[in-house]
Motif scaffolding. Structure first.
Motif, PDB file in Angstrom:
ATOM      1  N   LEU A  22     -65.074  19.063 -80.679  1.00  0.00           N
ATOM      2  CA  LEU A  22     -64.838  17.933 -79.770  1.00  0.00           C
ATOM      3  C   LEU A  22     -64.734  18.411 -78.324  1.00  0.00           C
ATOM      4  O   LEU A  22     -65.286  17.793 -77.408  1.00  0.00           O
ATOM      5  N   LEU A  23     -64.017  19.522 -78.110  1.00  0.00           N
ATOM      6  CA  LEU A  23     -63.898  20.047 -76.748  1.00  0.00           C
ATOM      7  C   LEU A  23     -65.227  20.593 -76.242  1.00  0.00           C
ATOM      8  O   LEU A  23     -65.588  20.395 -75.070  1.00  0.00           O
ATOM      9  N   ILE A  24     -65.961  21.265 -77.106  1.00  0.00           N
ATOM     10  CA  ILE A  24     -67.263  21.812 -76.708  1.00  0.00           C
ATOM     11  C   ILE A  24     -68.182  20.696 -76.232  1.00  0.00           C
ATOM     12  O   ILE A  24     -68.812  20.792 -75.166  1.00  0.00           O
ATOM     13  N   LEU A  25     -68.266  19.629 -76.993  1.00  0.00           N
ATOM     14  CA  LEU A  25     -69.138  18.517 -76.613  1.00  0.00           C
ATOM     15  C   LEU A  25     -68.684  17.872 -75.306  1.00  0.00           C
ATOM     16  O   LEU A  25     -69.506  17.518 -74.452  1.00  0.00           O
ATOM     17  N   ALA A  26     -67.364  17.725 -75.151  1.00  0.00           N
ATOM     18  CA  ALA A  26     -66.848  17.128 -73.918  1.00  0.00           C
ATOM     19  C   ALA A  26     -67.192  17.983 -72.711  1.00  0.00           C
ATOM     20  O   ALA A  26     -67.633  17.469 -71.665  1.00  0.00           O
ATOM     21  N   ASN A  27     -67.020  19.295 -72.831  1.00  0.00           N
ATOM     22  CA  ASN A  27     -67.305  20.185 -71.704  1.00  0.00           C
ATOM     23  C   ASN A  27     -68.797  20.292 -71.418  1.00  0.00           C
ATOM     24  O   ASN A  27     -69.218  20.393 -70.261  1.00  0.00           O
ATOM     25  N   LEU A  28     -69.608  20.292 -72.465  1.00  0.00           N
ATOM     26  CA  LEU A  28     -71.053  20.378 -72.260  1.00  0.00           C
ATOM     27  C   LEU A  28     -71.587  19.148 -71.530  1.00  0.00           C
ATOM     28  O   LEU A  28     -72.420  19.263 -70.619  1.00  0.00           O
ATOM     29  N   THR A  29     -71.123  17.984 -71.917  1.00  0.00           N
ATOM     30  CA  THR A  29     -71.593  16.775 -71.246  1.00  0.00           C
ATOM     31  C   THR A  29     -71.085  16.717 -69.804  1.00  0.00           C
ATOM     32  O   THR A  29     -71.800  16.244 -68.912  1.00  0.00           O
ATOM     33  N   LEU A  30     -69.858  17.215 -69.575  1.00  0.00           N
ATOM     34  CA  LEU A  30     -69.360  17.283 -68.199  1.00  0.00           C
ATOM     35  C   LEU A  30     -70.214  18.239 -67.370  1.00  0.00           C
ATOM     36  O   LEU A  30     -70.558  17.947 -66.212  1.00  0.00           O
ATOM     37  N   GLY A  31     -70.578  19.385 -67.947  1.00  0.00           N
ATOM     38  CA  GLY A  31     -71.437  20.331 -67.249  1.00  0.00           C
ATOM     39  C   GLY A  31     -72.800  19.745 -66.938  1.00  0.00           C
ATOM     40  O   GLY A  31     -73.360  19.973 -65.860  1.00  0.00           O
ATOM     41  N   LEU A  32     -73.345  18.973 -67.860  1.00  0.00           N
ATOM     42  CA  LEU A  32     -74.641  18.336 -67.622  1.00  0.00           C
ATOM     43  C   LEU A  32     -74.565  17.315 -66.488  1.00  0.00           C
ATOM     44  O   LEU A  32     -75.487  17.200 -65.678  1.00  0.00           O
ATOM     45  N   LEU A  33     -73.466  16.577 -66.423  1.00  0.00           N
ATOM     46  CA  LEU A  33     -73.307  15.621 -65.332  1.00  0.00           C
ATOM     47  C   LEU A  33     -73.258  16.342 -63.985  1.00  0.00           C
ATOM     48  O   LEU A  33     -73.865  15.899 -63.000  1.00  0.00           O
ATOM     49  N   ILE A  34     -72.541  17.470 -63.945  1.00  0.00           N
ATOM     50  CA  ILE A  34     -72.507  18.273 -62.721  1.00  0.00           C
ATOM     51  C   ILE A  34     -73.905  18.768 -62.380  1.00  0.00           C
ATOM     52  O   ILE A  34     -74.323  18.775 -61.215  1.00  0.00           O
ATOM     53  N   SER A  35     -74.656  19.166 -63.401  1.00  0.00           N
ATOM     54  CA  SER A  35     -75.998  19.695 -63.188  1.00  0.00           C
ATOM     55  C   SER A  35     -76.932  18.661 -62.581  1.00  0.00           C
ATOM     56  O   SER A  35     -77.816  18.998 -61.789  1.00  0.00           O
ATOM     57  N   THR A  36     -76.760  17.406 -62.951  1.00  0.00           N
ATOM     58  CA  THR A  36     -77.620  16.362 -62.386  1.00  0.00           C
ATOM     59  C   THR A  36     -77.266  16.048 -60.942  1.00  0.00           C
ATOM     60  O   THR A  36     -78.061  15.433 -60.229  1.00  0.00           O
ATOM     61  N   ARG A  37     -76.080  16.449 -60.507  1.00  0.00           N
ATOM     62  CA  ARG A  37     -75.640  16.179 -59.127  1.00  0.00           C
ATOM     63  C   ARG A  37     -75.908  17.359 -58.191  1.00  0.00           C
ATOM     64  O   ARG A  37     -76.228  17.156 -57.014  1.00  0.00           O
ATOM     65  N   ALA A  38     -75.802  18.575 -58.703  1.00  0.00           N
ATOM     66  CA  ALA A  38     -75.932  19.754 -57.857  1.00  0.00           C
ATOM     67  C   ALA A  38     -77.394  19.987 -57.473  1.00  0.00           C
ATOM     68  O   ALA A  38     -78.311  19.709 -58.247  1.00  0.00           O
ATOM     69  N   GLN A  39     -77.598  20.531 -56.270  1.00  0.00           N
ATOM     70  CA  GLN A  39     -78.935  20.826 -55.774  1.00  0.00           C
ATOM     71  C   GLN A  39     -79.320  22.294 -55.967  1.00  0.00           C
ATOM     72  O   GLN A  39     -80.474  22.658 -55.791  1.00  0.00           O
ATOM     73  N   SER A  40     -78.354  23.145 -56.283  1.00  0.00           N
ATOM     74  CA  SER A  40     -78.618  24.569 -56.492  1.00  0.00           C
ATOM     75  C   SER A  40     -77.615  25.108 -57.496  1.00  0.00           C
ATOM     76  O   SER A  40     -76.588  24.477 -57.783  1.00  0.00           O
ATOM     77  N   GLN A  41     -77.912  26.281 -58.039  1.00  0.00           N
ATOM     78  CA  GLN A  41     -76.987  26.891 -58.987  1.00  0.00           C
ATOM     79  C   GLN A  41     -75.666  27.233 -58.310  1.00  0.00           C
ATOM     80  O   GLN A  41     -74.604  27.168 -58.941  1.00  0.00           O
ATOM     81  N   PHE A  42     -75.710  27.608 -57.053  1.00  0.00           N
ATOM     82  CA  PHE A  42     -74.474  27.901 -56.323  1.00  0.00           C
ATOM     83  C   PHE A  42     -73.594  26.668 -56.215  1.00  0.00           C
ATOM     84  O   PHE A  42     -72.377  26.721 -56.423  1.00  0.00           O
ATOM     85  N   GLN A  43     -74.197  25.525 -55.892  1.00  0.00           N
ATOM     86  CA  GLN A  43     -73.440  24.279 -55.847  1.00  0.00           C
ATOM     87  C   GLN A  43     -72.862  23.933 -57.210  1.00  0.00           C
ATOM     88  O   GLN A  43     -71.727  23.454 -57.321  1.00  0.00           O
ATOM     89  N   ALA A  65     -74.697  11.279 -67.484  1.00  0.00           N
ATOM     90  CA  ALA A  65     -75.671  12.350 -67.264  1.00  0.00           C
ATOM     91  C   ALA A  65     -77.094  11.856 -67.516  1.00  0.00           C
ATOM     92  O   ALA A  65     -78.016  12.163 -66.758  1.00  0.00           O
ATOM     93  N   ILE A  66     -77.298  11.092 -68.585  1.00  0.00           N
ATOM     94  CA  ILE A  66     -78.632  10.578 -68.898  1.00  0.00           C
ATOM     95  C   ILE A  66     -79.098   9.589 -67.840  1.00  0.00           C
ATOM     96  O   ILE A  66     -80.260   9.592 -67.417  1.00  0.00           O
ATOM     97  N   LEU A  67     -78.183   8.748 -67.370  1.00  0.00           N
ATOM     98  CA  LEU A  67     -78.546   7.769 -66.349  1.00  0.00           C
ATOM     99  C   LEU A  67     -78.880   8.429 -65.022  1.00  0.00           C
ATOM    100  O   LEU A  67     -79.749   7.959 -64.280  1.00  0.00           O
ATOM    101  N   ARG A  68     -78.200   9.521 -64.700  1.00  0.00           N
ATOM    102  CA  ARG A  68     -78.428  10.192 -63.419  1.00  0.00           C
ATOM    103  C   ARG A  68     -79.657  11.090 -63.434  1.00  0.00           C
ATOM    104  O   ARG A  68     -80.266  11.360 -62.389  1.00  0.00           O
ATOM    105  N   PHE A  69     -80.025  11.573 -64.616  1.00  0.00           N
ATOM    106  CA  PHE A  69     -81.145  12.525 -64.681  1.00  0.00           C
ATOM    107  C   PHE A  69     -82.470  11.824 -64.489  1.00  0.00           C
ATOM    108  O   PHE A  69     -82.744  10.795 -65.087  1.00  0.00           O
ATOM    109  N   ARG A  70     -83.319  12.426 -63.636  1.00  0.00           N
ATOM    110  CA  ARG A  70     -84.667  11.924 -63.437  1.00  0.00           C
ATOM    111  C   ARG A  70     -85.637  13.071 -63.661  1.00  0.00           C
ATOM    112  O   ARG A  70     -85.484  14.133 -63.078  1.00  0.00           O
ATOM    113  N   LYS A  71     -86.626  12.852 -64.490  1.00  0.00           N
ATOM    114  CA  LYS A  71     -87.592  13.917 -64.805  1.00  0.00           C
ATOM    115  C   LYS A  71     -88.667  13.974 -63.740  1.00  0.00           C
ATOM    116  O   LYS A  71     -89.844  13.683 -63.969  1.00  0.00           O
ATOM    117  N   ARG A  72     -88.214  14.339 -62.543  1.00  0.00           N
ATOM    118  CA  ARG A  72     -89.141  14.471 -61.427  1.00  0.00           C
ATOM    119  C   ARG A  72     -88.533  15.452 -60.431  1.00  0.00           C
ATOM    120  O   ARG A  72     -87.356  15.824 -60.527  1.00  0.00           O
TER     121      ARG A  72
END
Length: 362
Positions: free
Chosen positions: A256-277, A353-360
């Protein structure tokens, strides 16, 4: 060294920082966040421990004694039950940290100078155990003091009577490690695809947004379960930390914690512009998780608004689950409110995360 060229480089860097809103926010946000979190989270003078009362005597003297204990501010009542067995069940479920048990012969015990009240403490948290020990030195009123020469309150620690810190820390480390690694791994996942040029290849495929997001998550689920196994094995081998509950429940809670953290990380990934961010934003999430979840400092010692913030963090709910299962022998079904909280958090983060992600690329 040419001063004009040096000034031009400095000006260019400042302009770059101005365009990088996340880094700019971190410059002010991190000091403020650390000051506020450390200022409010570090409070070892714990008060208001949730307590269940089992007053079997139910006399004027027993009620007065319980009121004296509540007046100290160390404990706060959350439930009244008729039997010690029901009080112990609430301790195991994590509803209360302290159980005050008054036996049927309370008055006779006082007259004989024997221990008249038993305070049972959830010893899986050593700080709570130390705070509750103050109750043993409390006076129970003038009549009680006249009837006895020795303290009439006995404090008994369940689950960790030796007050070993490892029993409290090792299960919590599972959550800390999973929070740090899972959020960090996935927070750079989408960004890495853009920076390496792989996003162009993915755009040309018929893969949907949901398939790409879920495909990114699943490999790390196995990695998280491996990390859980490593910590459990080392905790048992090096620190003799027992697993009193079901091993299956331990892994379900970790999942349960793994899934929660992974989805949180994915949401951050859709917002960040670089790996540093992405790493900056991960740190911004990790710091409150460590300080407010109850891993480092007692949850009961925090002000109410800090506890509200902590309830939004997956690590807070996982610590209640893992300590309840590993140390108190509780079943996952008994701890269902925290399990449901993690499921709701996972569903919300995955949806965002799915709503924010754009495949472009833009």
């Amino acid at each position: 060294m040419n001063g004009q060229r040096l000034f031009a480089i400095m000006l260019k860097e400042l302009r770059q920082l101005r365009r990088d809103r996340i880094t700019l926010a971190m410059i002010v946000g991190i000091p403020v966040l650390q000051l506020v979190l450390f200022g409010y989270a570090i409070n070892l003078n714990v008060r208001g421990l949730p307590a269940v009362i089992a007053d079997q005597a139910n006399t004027a003297g027993s009620r007065a004694a319980v009121m004296d204990m509540l007046a100290s501010g160390v404990i706060a009542p959350v439930a009244d039950v008729p039997t010690p067995q029901q009080a112990e069940a609430l301790l195991r479920q994590g509803v209360a940290s302290v159980a005050v048990v008054v036996p049927h012969d309370f008055e006779r015990r006082l007259a004989d100078g024997r221990e008249a009240i038993q305070v049972v403490v959830d010893g899986s948290d050593t700080v709570v155990q130390s705070a509750a020990a103050q109750l043993a030195q409390m006076p129970l009123g003038a009549s009680a003091r006249a009837a006895r020469a020795e303290p009439a309150i006995a404090v008994v620690a369940f689950y960790n009577p030796q007050r070993r810190s490892a029993l409290n820390i090792v299960p919590g480390l599972i959550g800390v490690i999973l929070t740090m690694t899972m959020v960090l791994f996935t927070s750079v996942a989408i960004v890495r695809e853009r920076e390496r040029g792989n996003m162009e290849l993915l755009i040309a495929t018929p893969i949907s947004r949901s398939e790409l997001i879920v495909g990114k998550v699943l490999p790390y689920v196995a990695i998280g379960l491996v990390q859980t196994s490593v910590v459990l094995a080392l905790g048992l081998w090096l620190f003799d930390v027992p697993i009193r509950g079901s091993v299956l429940d331990v892994y379900l809670a970790a999942l349960l914690l793994i899934l929660a953290n992974l989805t949180l990380g994915l949401l951050i990934s859709t917002r960040a512009q670089s790996q540093f961010q992405a790493m900056q934003m991960t740190f911004f999430v990790f710091l409150p998780s460590i300080l407010l979840s109850g891993f480092m400092f007692p949850f009961a010692g925090m002000p109410r608004f800090a506890q509200w913030i902590a309830e939004l963090l997956p690590l807070t709910h996982f610590l209640r689950l893992i300590r309840g299962i590993v140390l108190r022998g509780a079943a996952l079904a008994e701890l269902w409110p925290d399990a449901v909280a993690l499921l709701v958090f996972t569903a919300a983060m995955m949806t965002f995360a799915i709503l924010r992600f754009r495949k472009r690329l833009d």
